[in-house]
Motif scaffolding. Structure first.
Motif, short mmCIF file in Angstrom:
data_model
loop_
_atom_site.label_atom_id
_atom_site.label_comp_id
_atom_site.label_asym_id
_atom_site.label_seq_id
_atom_site.Cartn_x
_atom_site.Cartn_y
_atom_site.Cartn_z
N GLU A 46 -40.73 57.89 72.41
CA GLU A 46 -39.97 56.74 71.92
C GLU A 46 -39.56 55.77 73.03
OE1 GLU A 46 -37.50 59.83 73.45
OE2 GLU A 46 -38.96 59.97 71.87
N LEU A 48 -39.34 52.72 75.73
CA LEU A 48 -39.64 51.30 75.61
C LEU A 48 -40.77 50.88 76.54
CD1 LEU A 48 -35.98 49.96 75.56
CD2 LEU A 48 -37.50 50.32 73.59
N THR A 107 -27.82 51.14 84.01
CA THR A 107 -27.30 51.34 82.66
C THR A 107 -26.96 50.01 82.03
OG1 THR A 107 -26.33 53.42 83.43
CG2 THR A 107 -25.58 52.58 81.31
N THR A 110 -27.48 48.90 75.73
CA THR A 110 -28.32 49.64 74.78
C THR A 110 -29.53 50.31 75.42
OG1 THR A 110 -29.65 47.69 74.26
CG2 THR A 110 -27.70 48.10 72.87
N GLN A 111 -29.69 50.14 76.74
CA GLN A 111 -30.88 50.68 77.40
C GLN A 111 -30.51 51.40 78.69
OE1 GLN A 111 -33.52 47.40 78.15
NE2 GLN A 111 -33.80 46.95 75.98
N HIS A 113 -32.49 52.31 82.35
CA HIS A 113 -33.66 52.04 83.18
C HIS A 113 -33.57 52.99 84.37
CE1 HIS A 113 -34.83 48.14 81.26
NE2 HIS A 113 -33.62 48.37 80.74
N VAL A 129 -35.66 53.31 78.39
CA VAL A 129 -35.47 53.91 77.07
C VAL A 129 -34.29 53.27 76.38
CG1 VAL A 129 -36.46 56.15 77.73
CG2 VAL A 129 -34.01 55.78 77.98
N ASP A 130 -34.29 53.37 75.07
CA ASP A 130 -33.18 52.90 74.27
C ASP A 130 -32.15 54.02 74.18
OD1 ASP A 130 -31.48 52.29 71.97
OD2 ASP A 130 -32.96 50.76 71.47
N CYS A 131 -30.90 53.72 74.45
CA CYS A 131 -29.84 54.73 74.42
C CYS A 131 -29.69 55.39 73.06
CB CYS A 131 -28.50 54.11 74.81
SG CYS A 131 -28.41 53.49 76.47
N ARG A 132 -30.08 54.70 72.01
CA ARG A 132 -29.95 55.26 70.66
C ARG A 132 -31.05 56.27 70.36
NH1 ARG A 132 -29.48 49.22 68.64
NH2 ARG A 132 -31.17 49.25 70.10
N ASP A 133 -32.15 56.24 71.11
CA ASP A 133 -33.29 57.13 70.87
C ASP A 133 -33.36 58.30 71.84
OD1 ASP A 133 -34.13 55.41 68.86
OD2 ASP A 133 -35.42 54.28 70.21
N THR A 134 -32.89 58.11 73.05
CA THR A 134 -33.05 59.11 74.10
C THR A 134 -31.77 59.18 74.91
OG1 THR A 134 -35.38 58.49 74.30
CG2 THR A 134 -34.45 59.75 76.10
#
Length: 148
Positions: A46, A48, A107, A110-111, A113, A129-134
């Protein structure tokens, strides 16, 4: 079907999405970069974007992205500069030689890196990555275990 003209035309619209793209000249460096991204993609399906770059030059070796607006080729040089600046700051602190930079985290709201230096000290792995997915722990562990 592979049609060279259409493939060339597609590159004008931005980076290919959902595909690992090697940028370095064909050879072991490019193959290693592409293989590293395959491992990361397997562990973080998942994510980005991801890329492998050279620290000294900021050159992109391989990349992967899920959206055309997220172009690792545009930011890999800046990320390399962040690493070089942090290494310079650490030298200024005169830390013991066994203290070496291994990872940087950026940080956003929402992401996440992450920049992880590879064991050769010449290249780094970049993952967004998206914080909501990972969560951070999963992303860090996948990056750590993907090192050659």
């Amino acid at each position: 079907m592979q049609i060279p003209f259409l493939n060339q035309l597609q590159t004008l619209t931005g980076p290919p999405i959902n595909k690992i793209v090697g940028v370095a000249p064909t050879g072991p460096v490019r193959a290693a970069a592409e293989q590293l991204l395959q491992h990361v993609l397997h562990g973080l399906p998942e994510m980005l974007a991801a890329a492998v770059g050279q620290i000294s030059t900021g050159q992109l070796l391989a990349s992967y992205t899920t959206a055309r607006e997220f172009n690792p080729a545009k930011i890999i040089g800046f990320n390399a500069e962040v690493i070089r600046q942090q290494q310079q700051a650490m030298r200024a602190l005169q830390l013991p030689p066994d203290e070496q930079l291994t990872e940087l985290l950026i940080t956003l709201r929402t992401q996440l890196h992450l920049l992880r230096l590879l064991p050769d000290g010449q290249r780094f792995l970049y993952v967004a990555v998206d914080c909501r997915d990972t969560n951070l722990g999963i992303a860090r562990e996948v990056m750590r275990t993907c090192e050659p």
